[in-house]
Motif scaffolding. Structure first.
Motif, PDB file in Angstrom:
ATOM      1  N   ASP A 298       1.568  81.448  -7.242  1.00 37.51           N
ATOM      2  CA  ASP A 298       1.549  82.202  -8.492  1.00 37.51           C
ATOM      3  C   ASP A 298       0.453  83.260  -8.457  1.00 37.51           C
ATOM      4  O   ASP A 298      -0.232  83.437  -7.435  1.00 37.51           O
ATOM      5  CB  ASP A 298       1.396  81.264  -9.686  1.00 37.51           C
ATOM      6  CG  ASP A 298       0.066  80.515  -9.699  1.00 37.51           C
ATOM      7  OD1 ASP A 298      -0.886  80.941  -9.008  1.00 37.51           O
ATOM      8  OD2 ASP A 298      -0.017  79.499 -10.421  1.00 37.51           O
ATOM      9  N   GLY A 299       0.275  83.962  -9.574  1.00 35.92           N
ATOM     10  CA  GLY A 299      -0.676  85.060  -9.604  1.00 35.92           C
ATOM     11  C   GLY A 299      -2.107  84.650  -9.370  1.00 35.92           C
ATOM     12  O   GLY A 299      -2.941  85.478  -8.968  1.00 35.92           O
ATOM     13  N   ALA A 300      -2.424  83.367  -9.601  1.00 37.47           N
ATOM     14  CA  ALA A 300      -3.779  82.867  -9.361  1.00 37.47           C
ATOM     15  C   ALA A 300      -3.955  82.321  -7.950  1.00 37.47           C
ATOM     16  O   ALA A 300      -5.035  81.826  -7.605  1.00 37.47           O
ATOM     17  CB  ALA A 300      -4.113  81.785 -10.381  1.00 37.47           C
ATOM     18  N   GLY A 301      -2.896  82.371  -7.141  1.00 42.53           N
ATOM     19  CA  GLY A 301      -2.980  81.878  -5.772  1.00 42.53           C
ATOM     20  C   GLY A 301      -2.656  80.411  -5.609  1.00 42.53           C
ATOM     21  O   GLY A 301      -2.729  79.883  -4.491  1.00 42.53           O
ATOM     22  N   ALA A 302      -2.287  79.736  -6.695  1.00 45.73           N
ATOM     23  CA  ALA A 302      -1.954  78.314  -6.609  1.00 45.73           C
ATOM     24  C   ALA A 302      -0.542  78.140  -6.052  1.00 45.73           C
ATOM     25  O   ALA A 302       0.377  78.900  -6.389  1.00 45.73           O
ATOM     26  CB  ALA A 302      -2.055  77.666  -7.984  1.00 45.73           C
ATOM     27  N   ALA A 303      -0.360  77.132  -5.206  1.00 44.41           N
ATOM     28  CA  ALA A 303       0.952  76.873  -4.617  1.00 44.41           C
ATOM     29  C   ALA A 303       1.915  76.363  -5.684  1.00 44.41           C
ATOM     30  O   ALA A 303       1.623  75.398  -6.393  1.00 44.41           O
ATOM     31  CB  ALA A 303       0.832  75.863  -3.493  1.00 44.41           C
ATOM     32  N   VAL A 304       3.066  77.016  -5.796  1.00 46.06           N
ATOM     33  CA  VAL A 304       4.124  76.602  -6.718  1.00 46.06           C
ATOM     34  C   VAL A 304       5.167  75.769  -5.982  1.00 46.06           C
ATOM     35  O   VAL A 304       5.657  74.765  -6.489  1.00 46.06           O
ATOM     36  CB  VAL A 304       4.784  77.830  -7.370  1.00 46.06           C
ATOM     37  CG1 VAL A 304       5.961  77.419  -8.252  1.00 46.06           C
ATOM     38  CG2 VAL A 304       3.764  78.618  -8.169  1.00 46.06           C
ATOM     39  N   ASP A 305       5.517  76.186  -4.774  1.00 50.08           N
ATOM     40  CA  ASP A 305       6.485  75.447  -3.962  1.00 50.08           C
ATOM     41  C   ASP A 305       6.251  75.796  -2.501  1.00 50.08           C
ATOM     42  O   ASP A 305       5.656  76.839  -2.182  1.00 50.08           O
ATOM     43  CB  ASP A 305       7.920  75.796  -4.370  1.00 50.08           C
ATOM     44  CG  ASP A 305       8.938  74.804  -3.823  1.00 50.08           C
ATOM     45  OD1 ASP A 305       8.567  73.631  -3.633  1.00 50.08           O
ATOM     46  OD2 ASP A 305      10.093  75.192  -3.579  1.00 50.08           O
TER      47      ASP A 305
ATOM     48  N   ALA B 154      -1.065  71.161   1.402  1.00 51.13           N
ATOM     49  CA  ALA B 154      -0.608  70.958   0.031  1.00 51.13           C
ATOM     50  C   ALA B 154       0.829  71.436  -0.119  1.00 51.13           C
ATOM     51  O   ALA B 154       1.239  72.438   0.462  1.00 51.13           O
ATOM     52  CB  ALA B 154      -1.516  71.715  -0.928  1.00 51.13           C
ATOM     53  N   GLY B 155       1.597  70.706  -0.908  1.00 54.60           N
ATOM     54  CA  GLY B 155       2.942  71.142  -1.234  1.00 54.60           C
ATOM     55  C   GLY B 155       4.027  70.602  -0.339  1.00 54.60           C
ATOM     56  O   GLY B 155       5.184  70.989  -0.491  1.00 54.60           O
ATOM     57  N   TRP B 156       3.716  69.702   0.601  1.00 55.44           N
ATOM     58  CA  TRP B 156       4.762  69.143   1.471  1.00 55.44           C
ATOM     59  C   TRP B 156       4.344  67.769   1.955  1.00 55.44           C
ATOM     60  O   TRP B 156       3.154  67.502   2.161  1.00 55.44           O
ATOM     61  CB  TRP B 156       5.014  70.042   2.675  1.00 55.44           C
ATOM     62  CG  TRP B 156       6.266  69.655   3.424  1.00 55.44           C
ATOM     63  CD1 TRP B 156       6.358  68.895   4.555  1.00 55.44           C
ATOM     64  CD2 TRP B 156       7.603  69.992   3.068  1.00 55.44           C
ATOM     65  NE1 TRP B 156       7.671  68.739   4.928  1.00 55.44           N
ATOM     66  CE2 TRP B 156       8.462  69.410   4.023  1.00 55.44           C
ATOM     67  CE3 TRP B 156       8.163  70.735   2.030  1.00 55.44           C
ATOM     68  CZ2 TRP B 156       9.845  69.544   3.977  1.00 55.44           C
ATOM     69  CZ3 TRP B 156       9.536  70.873   1.977  1.00 55.44           C
ATOM     70  CH2 TRP B 156      10.363  70.284   2.940  1.00 55.44           C
ATOM     71  N   ALA B 157       5.345  66.896   2.152  1.00 54.36           N
ATOM     72  CA  ALA B 157       5.084  65.558   2.665  1.00 54.36           C
ATOM     73  C   ALA B 157       6.187  65.174   3.640  1.00 54.36           C
ATOM     74  O   ALA B 157       7.365  65.418   3.385  1.00 54.36           O
ATOM     75  CB  ALA B 157       5.023  64.544   1.518  1.00 54.36           C
ATOM     76  N   GLY B 158       5.808  64.574   4.758  1.00 57.03           N
ATOM     77  CA  GLY B 158       6.792  64.053   5.693  1.00 57.03           C
ATOM     78  C   GLY B 158       7.276  65.062   6.708  1.00 57.03           C
ATOM     79  O   GLY B 158       6.709  66.144   6.876  1.00 57.03           O
ATOM     80  N   PRO B 159       8.377  64.718   7.403  1.00 56.44           N
ATOM     81  CA  PRO B 159       8.901  65.568   8.476  1.00 56.44           C
ATOM     82  C   PRO B 159       9.396  66.914   7.944  1.00 56.44           C
ATOM     83  O   PRO B 159       9.667  67.071   6.750  1.00 56.44           O
ATOM     84  CB  PRO B 159      10.068  64.744   9.041  1.00 56.44           C
ATOM     85  CG  PRO B 159       9.851  63.360   8.551  1.00 56.44           C
ATOM     86  CD  PRO B 159       9.139  63.471   7.252  1.00 56.44           C
ATOM     87  N   PRO B 160       9.563  67.896   8.835  1.00 55.13           N
ATOM     88  CA  PRO B 160      10.055  69.207   8.419  1.00 55.13           C
ATOM     89  C   PRO B 160      11.569  69.209   8.227  1.00 55.13           C
ATOM     90  O   PRO B 160      12.274  68.295   8.659  1.00 55.13           O
ATOM     91  CB  PRO B 160       9.662  70.104   9.595  1.00 55.13           C
ATOM     92  CG  PRO B 160       9.743  69.184  10.778  1.00 55.13           C
ATOM     93  CD  PRO B 160       9.249  67.846  10.279  1.00 55.13           C
ATOM     94  N   VAL B 161      12.064  70.257   7.594  1.00 56.81           N
ATOM     95  CA  VAL B 161      13.504  70.481   7.486  1.00 56.81           C
ATOM     96  C   VAL B 161      14.023  70.942   8.842  1.00 56.81           C
ATOM     97  O   VAL B 161      13.441  71.829   9.475  1.00 56.81           O
ATOM     98  CB  VAL B 161      13.818  71.551   6.422  1.00 56.81           C
ATOM     99  CG1 VAL B 161      15.328  71.755   6.305  1.00 56.81           C
ATOM    100  CG2 VAL B 161      13.219  71.173   5.081  1.00 56.81           C
TER     101      VAL B 161
END
Length: 645
Positions: A147-154, A165-172
């Protein structure tokens, strides 16, 4: 990205695995995402030189517009940010590409935003870039929306593991069963609901449609040019309409010749091949009379391009028709593994859908005094307005050379697939002797009818609609009759994967029998290789053994009722109904039972609710069943035959 494939295991424990899988329940559709904007698709391994067509899709899954001014996409090394006036409406989605021109060439439509390259004036806007903008590595990367503040949204992690931050486990990872490449796939989220929308956001690979463990909403494939977001589940309508059904080889030639010759304004056709000299002459005659004729066939058919195909396309081209191959356009691959539909739209008012390519094998035009020979199949024609609208929209999406570079014009001077030598004359021989047609005249009816239309690769394996949804309704007192060219036990990597790789269509037939339905499977015994581990013969052995062991009203046979192969793709379902009033459905179209047919080919099928249609086809099935298996009069030829798709 290229993922190494495991070695296939030998076929062991087949009965135990199948019994376990068809008995177990599937996981429900996941919950809706919590974040208002999600990364809904990633295309990293592009076709364009330098991957200029790589792209990311964002989807507003909330009920309100979201201002993305100052938001950014990054891959840790570089990023791109949205300027002012970046409002993503509720339910809307954007494609953000590296190079808009390269993206449009691969996908057949413009990108909404681009962070590099040449941006066309129409519709695409420019992102501001940091350190040149993201570069989506083919082998794997992490894409983060901030977002505009630099925080991870997805975030989306694909190809190789990544911590953060923003992910857990194996990759797609891309799902790529045998015959389907991992390269150039679009990774996308599981979609559910109507209209479809991303269905889950746990920041794990299990949110994505390539999830190999999810047999209902996962194990999906996607390539550029598909419109999975817009198509959704198979749609249904009930309306007053005329309908006509013709059985091959009994009445197919006259049926096709009459409909094509009746055209006064236009004929749009998409078939795998078109090799019938007389039918091609009828179509060319319409083109010479001023009818707009467009035909698209597969550019790389199994067994190669027959000289009769080249002759037919040259004849149409000379008559003023537009003839096309579906094939690679320069560096852009074809959208589908096979252009396998058998679809005609005549004068924008009548639709023909069937199982057979227009050829002499399925539509012999010989003298019937001593019988004939041919391939068993079925076609349906209707003027139902909803079906016509569906078919016209499908043709508009698929058969547009201005949008899709894989729609390749026939070139008469092409030495490999252009016009044959001037002295060439096509072989017109067809039919034979020995098979007495059981349905020599088409069925014609009119009245209130229900239709459901199915398209692959978008929705042929939808778990609650289409064929699987219909079969899920069958139980005690009901009947399921299947007549199919190919219905293997295994999809995916076969027994090496275990239960998840079992053919869900076959599981649905067995599940119906377990609920008390009478189920019969009649599979091709002419093209089938009985010694292959995943053949129709293996399916028949499995079904027969299962039926005996569990005491089910479940039987299977191989057959060749009309002498040149069982090429049909038909399922008939009679439902007794809660009130005792039976409902009769007929599934007619081009869908084989293979995984590539449902997930990677262009296929079409119509499901029709009509007692008259069902009864007509059930009588043909009964005749074919009685003459198959141990009672077969046409013995399967054991050897190397190539089944025409």
């Amino acid at each position: 990205m290229r993922i190494p494939r495991r070695r296939r295991a030998h076929r062991v424990g087949l009965g135990a695995l199948a019994l376990l899988a068809v008995a177990g329940g599937d996981p429900p559709a996941p919950a809706a995402p919590a974040a208002p904007i999600v990364i809904s698709a990633v295309f990293a391994d592009g076709y364009a030189p330098g991957d200029g067509d790589e792209a990311v899709q964002l989807w507003n899954v909330s009920a309100a517009p979201v201002d993305l001014r100052g938001w950014s996409l990054d891959d840790a090394a570089a990023g791109a940010s949205f300027p002012e006036a970046a409002i993503l409406d509720a339910g809307a989605r954007w494609w953000i590409a590296r190079d808009a021109a390269a993206f449009a060439r691969s996908f057949g439509h413009p990108a909404d935003w681009a962070w590099a390259g040449t941006v066309p004036a129409a519709g695409t806007r420019r992102l501001a870039t940091l350190r040149g903008g993201p570069t989506l590595a083919n082998a794997g990367d992490t894409v983060t929306l901030r977002d505009g503040a630099g925080a991870a949204v997805d975030a989306a992690v694909y190809g190789r593991p990544a911590d953060g931050a923003g992910w857990a486990g194996p990759p797609v990872l891309p799902y790529h069963p045998p015959g389907i490449a991992a390269a150039h796939q679009v990774l996308y989220r599981k979609l559910a609901g109507e209209p479809p929308r991303p269905a889950g956001d746990t920041d794990r690979a299990t949110d994505w449609a390539s999830d190999p463990a999810d047999v209902r909403w996962g194990r999906r494939i996607r390539f550029p040019g598909w419109d999975v977001e817009a198509v959704g589940a198979p749609a249904r309508a009930r309306e007053d309409a005329a309908i006509e059904v013709a059985v091959a080889p009994d009445a197919l030639f006259g049926f096709l010749a009459r409909h094509l010759s009746a055209a006064r304004e236009s004929v749009d056709a998409m078939t795998y091949t078109f090799e019938h000299p007389a039918l091609c002459e009828a179509l060319a005659g319409r083109a010479r009379a001023g009818v707009r004729v467009r035909l698209m066939v597969e550019g790389r058919p199994a067994g190669g391009i027959d000289m009769r195909q080249r002759w037919c396309l040259a004849l149409l081209d000379a008559a003023g028709a537009a003839a096309y191959w579906l094939d690679a356009g320069g560096d852009v691959g074809p959208r589908y593994r096979g252009a396998h539909a058998k679809l005609f739209v005549v004068d924008g008012r009548t639709v023909l859908v069937g199982s057979e390519n227009p050829g002499t094998g399925a539509a012999p035009d010989d003298d019937r005094s001593d019988g004939t020979l041919g391939r068993r199949g079925v076609y349906v024609a209707t003027d139902a307005p909803s079906v016509v609208a569906w078919a016209r929209a499908l043709v508009a999406r698929d058969l547009d050379p201005d949008l899709h570079v894989d729609v390749r014009p026939f070139q008469p001077r092409d030495p490999e697939r252009g016009a044959p030598a001037p002295d060439y004359g096509p072989d017109r021989a067809s039919g034979g002797a020995g098979y007495r047609p059981v349905a020599p005249a088409p069925l014609r009816a009119r009245g209130p009818l229900a239709f459901e239309w199915v398209t692959a690769p978008e929705n042929a394996v939808h778990p609650t609609a289409g064929l699987l949804g219909l079969l899920a309704r069958a139980g005690g007192g009901d009947e399921v009759l299947v007549q199919q060219l190919d219905e293997p036990v295994w999809w995916g990597d076969g027994p090496a994967e275990g239960d998840a790789a079992l053919n869900p269509r076959l599981q649905a037939y067995v599940a119906a029998a377990r609920r008390g339905a009478r189920v019969r499977l009649l599979l091709d015994g002419f093209f089938d290789d009985p010694v292959h581990w995943n053949s129709n013969a293996a399916t028949v052995a499995f079904v027969e053994d299962l039926g005996r062991r569990e005491g089910l009203d479940l039987q299977a046979r191989r057959g060749n009722p009309a002498g040149l192969g069982l090429h049909n793709k038909m399922v008939l379902v009679r439902l007794s109904g809660a009130t005792g009033n039976a409902v009769h459905w007929s599934h007619i179209g081009s869908l084989n039972g293979s995984e590539s047919a449902s997930k990677a080919n262009r296929e079409v099928a119509l499901q029709v609710e009509s007692e008259a249609v069902h009864g007509y086809l059930a009588r043909v099935f009964a005749w074919d069943w009685a003459g198959s298996g141990a009672n077969a009069s046409w013995l399967p030829w054991v050897g190397a035959r190539t089944a025409p798709p």
